[in-house]
Scaffold this active site. Sequence first.
Site, PDB file in Angstrom:
ATOM      1  N   SER A 175       0.808  -1.226   0.000  1.00  0.00           N
ATOM      2  CA  SER A 175       0.000   0.000   0.000  1.00  0.00           C
ATOM      3  C   SER A 175       0.845   1.281   0.000  1.00  0.00           C
ATOM      4  O   SER A 175       1.679   1.467  -0.881  1.00  0.00           O
ATOM      5  CB  SER A 175      -0.932  -0.086   1.209  1.00  0.00           C
ATOM      6  OG  SER A 175      -1.782   1.007   1.277  1.00  0.00           O
ATOM      7  N   ASP A 231      -3.560   6.127  -2.945  1.00  0.00           N
ATOM      8  CA  ASP A 231      -2.344   5.600  -2.320  1.00  0.00           C
ATOM      9  C   ASP A 231      -1.730   4.526  -3.227  1.00  0.00           C
ATOM     10  O   ASP A 231      -2.198   4.300  -4.343  1.00  0.00           O
ATOM     11  CB  ASP A 231      -2.614   5.087  -0.900  1.00  0.00           C
ATOM     12  CG  ASP A 231      -3.391   3.785  -0.882  1.00  0.00           C
ATOM     13  OD1 ASP A 231      -4.029   3.464  -1.903  1.00  0.00           O
ATOM     14  OD2 ASP A 231      -3.355   3.077   0.142  1.00  0.00           O
ATOM     15  N   ASP A 262      -6.448   1.983  -2.782  1.00  0.00           N
ATOM     16  CA  ASP A 262      -7.651   1.783  -1.978  1.00  0.00           C
ATOM     17  C   ASP A 262      -7.950   2.964  -1.053  1.00  0.00           C
ATOM     18  O   ASP A 262      -8.942   2.939  -0.321  1.00  0.00           O
ATOM     19  CB  ASP A 262      -7.628   0.452  -1.203  1.00  0.00           C
ATOM     20  CG  ASP A 262      -6.450   0.321  -0.271  1.00  0.00           C
ATOM     21  OD1 ASP A 262      -5.665   1.281  -0.146  1.00  0.00           O
ATOM     22  OD2 ASP A 262      -6.309  -0.761   0.337  1.00  0.00           O
ATOM     23  N   SER A 266      -0.400   1.421  18.135  1.00  0.00           N
ATOM     24  CA  SER A 266      -0.592   1.197  16.708  1.00  0.00           C
ATOM     25  C   SER A 266      -0.688  -0.300  16.424  1.00  0.00           C
ATOM     26  O   SER A 266      -0.029  -1.101  17.080  1.00  0.00           O
ATOM     27  CB  SER A 266       0.595   1.779  15.933  1.00  0.00           C
ATOM     28  OG  SER A 266       0.645   1.204  14.646  1.00  0.00           O
ATOM     29  N   THR A 296       0.047  -1.368  13.369  1.00  0.00           N
ATOM     30  CA  THR A 296       0.932  -1.599  12.232  1.00  0.00           C
ATOM     31  C   THR A 296       2.378  -1.172  12.492  1.00  0.00           C
ATOM     32  O   THR A 296       3.253  -1.439  11.690  1.00  0.00           O
ATOM     33  CB  THR A 296       0.439  -0.825  10.988  1.00  0.00           C
ATOM     34  OG1 THR A 296       0.425   0.572  11.301  1.00  0.00           O
ATOM     35  CG2 THR A 296      -0.948  -1.261  10.581  1.00  0.00           C
TER      36      THR A 296
HETATM   37  P1  NG1 Z   1      -2.467   1.896  13.145  1.00  0.00           P
HETATM   38  O1  NG1 Z   1      -0.991   1.786  12.872  1.00  0.00           O
HETATM   39  O2  NG1 Z   1      -3.044   0.749  13.930  1.00  0.00           O
HETATM   40  O3  NG1 Z   1      -2.806   3.251  13.731  1.00  0.00           O
HETATM   41  C1  NG1 Z   1      -2.919   2.526  10.560  1.00  0.00           C
HETATM   42  C2  NG1 Z   1      -3.944   3.595  10.328  1.00  0.00           C
HETATM   43  C3  NG1 Z   1      -5.308   2.962  10.195  1.00  0.00           C
HETATM   44  C4  NG1 Z   1      -5.339   1.801   9.196  1.00  0.00           C
HETATM   45  C5  NG1 Z   1      -4.146   0.867   9.388  1.00  0.00           C
HETATM   46  C6  NG1 Z   1      -4.025  -0.174   8.291  1.00  0.00           C
HETATM   47  C7  NG1 Z   1      -4.019   5.860  11.302  1.00  0.00           C
HETATM   48  C8  NG1 Z   1      -4.054   6.683  12.527  1.00  0.00           C
HETATM   49  N1  NG1 Z   1      -3.981   4.534  11.466  1.00  0.00           N
HETATM   50  O4  NG1 Z   1      -3.254   1.841  11.756  1.00  0.00           O
HETATM   51  O5  NG1 Z   1      -6.251   3.953   9.873  1.00  0.00           O
HETATM   52  O6  NG1 Z   1      -5.435   2.266   7.883  1.00  0.00           O
HETATM   53  O7  NG1 Z   1      -2.924   1.600   9.493  1.00  0.00           O
HETATM   54  O8  NG1 Z   1      -3.382   0.318   7.151  1.00  0.00           O
HETATM   55  O9  NG1 Z   1      -4.039   6.399  10.187  1.00  0.00           O
HETATM   56 ZN    ZN Z   2      -3.763   1.110   0.412  1.00  0.00          ZN
END
Ligand code: NG1
Ligand code: ZN
Length: 536
Positions: free
Chosen positions: A66, A283, A287, A506, A508
């Site tokens: 992504s 992006d 998506d 988070s 991710t």
């Molecule tokens: P995390 O890293 O859990 O905040 C981020 C984005 C989510 C979502 C995920 C998956 C923010 C604040 N958080 O999550 O909206 O898109 O990545 O890609 O933007």
């Molecule tokens: Zn994406």
Amino acid sequence: DRAILEASARHPIVPLEKGKFYTYGTAGFRMKADLLEGISFRVGLLASLRSRKLNGQAIGVMITASHNPAADNGVKIVDPLGDMLEQDWERYATALVNAPSDEQLVEVYNRLTTDLKIDLKIPAKVVYGRDTRPSGHKLVTALADGLESTKAEYVDYKILTTPQLHYLVRATNSEGTPLSYGKVSEVGYYEKLAEAFVRAIRGRRINGTLQVDCANGVGGPKLSEFLKYIPKDKVSFDVKVVNDDVLRPEILNLDCGADFVKTKQRAPPIPKPQPGVRCCSLDGDADRLIYYWADPESGFVMLDGDRISSLAASFIGDLVESAGLKDEVRIGVVQTAYANGASTNYITQHLKLPVICTPTGVKHLHHVAQGFDIGVYFEANGHGTVLFSPDALNAFKNTEPQSPAQKDALDTLAALGDLINQTVGDAISDMLLVEVILAHKNWTLRDWAMTYADLPNRLVRVEVGNKDLFQTTDAERRLSHPEGAQDEIDQAVKKYKDARSFARASGTENACRVYAEAASRSEANELAERVARIIE
Ligand code: NG1
Ligand code: ZN
């Protein structure tokens, strides 16, 4: 077993430090691409099992990272209706991928087969695609080896946007049924969207040029391809595609794309922003979608996922009323804690629609949106869609109109049902939706931005020793642990006007995020800093 053992030896898993494991997160497995070959192979094994468990329905696998840097990649599984992998199965994915040796991998595979009562004689079918990252090639080779070693039938769709792969999975499984989702091909996707776009526009004019920044990712060539399917005699749609260079992988997502625009709150420096031009950014896997323009007076104005959500809810709400379906069709909006408070107020108080807040991650939003006849869901970052229940779609088709205005509303709603990707957030489809709405309302981006004023907000990333200590309740809006932290946050929030703030780990990244909004920019910044210090 022999076939899996031999193939697995060709795609070894890279061992992690002691005590560390690979996890199937919100975005599947995502990391530096050189760690992913063995993972991709093992995801192939899981996709085969999943397909067999579901009686041979097709399962999808998408290779993409992504909006992340070009050196990253990711592997994600798509369920038969085009939605995300069922949550229970994330554990099985994690178990397979973390098996320390080829022999133990076979053991886990056999154990899953027995525990889940999977009949290996049922044929398995898997379809897959990848974004433009050069590492994708090696990863699909490993994936195909995993599929072959488990005797799954597979189709390699080569380079696709993520939502196109989701479309293909659903189209494959619904082919020849009354619920057919469209032709099972990339061309089928373009044809379906183009046809629905023409029907939804209903002869209205699209004003001016739309400049689309494609993050130098797969969205560029796919958008250009799609545009060829719009009949010029029916709709005049002037699109300027920019940042669509996919031949130089190092510039993917670099200073451009929806994530750049949303997090930096400014337009990509290239091409030089032209004042007043209607712009949007996709992006890296197309998506997510963010709209914006450079304003000679106010500088940069951004219309993010919350804005797309409220615009769609307002337009569809009006149509449902004109269609005489207000009492039959329940509309709801789903957001996360990151949604700007002004958007939530606008939707509940002005549009008088219910809003439900869920934890971060589209799988949660998607699930809750399915509970409405029309469920509008977007993350603030621009990822989202609108889901229509079978009952709603039938009502659009079968209601006998009593006036030309009612007929017009019913036909437009039916067209939106085809235009909006029902499987997952889709930047190209969402962009067409926004263009349809602006054309119907004869609105500029400025008119759209005038519907309400965003509360100033600030998002900060905080490095913490152990992010797992931070546990939340109330759709991530409150901390249950560490004890006492939430009280301190509450005290801080009380000091500011119209303020709201929360902290969460988070999903991710190895960090916590703090979000704060307040009546003024300086207060939002100050509050974010304060809360960051509390959790540091
Ligand atoms: P995390 O890293 O859990 O905040 C981020 C984005 C989510 C979502 C995920 C998956 C923010 C604040 N958080 O999550 O909206 O898109 O990545 O890609 O933007
Ligand atoms: Zn994406």
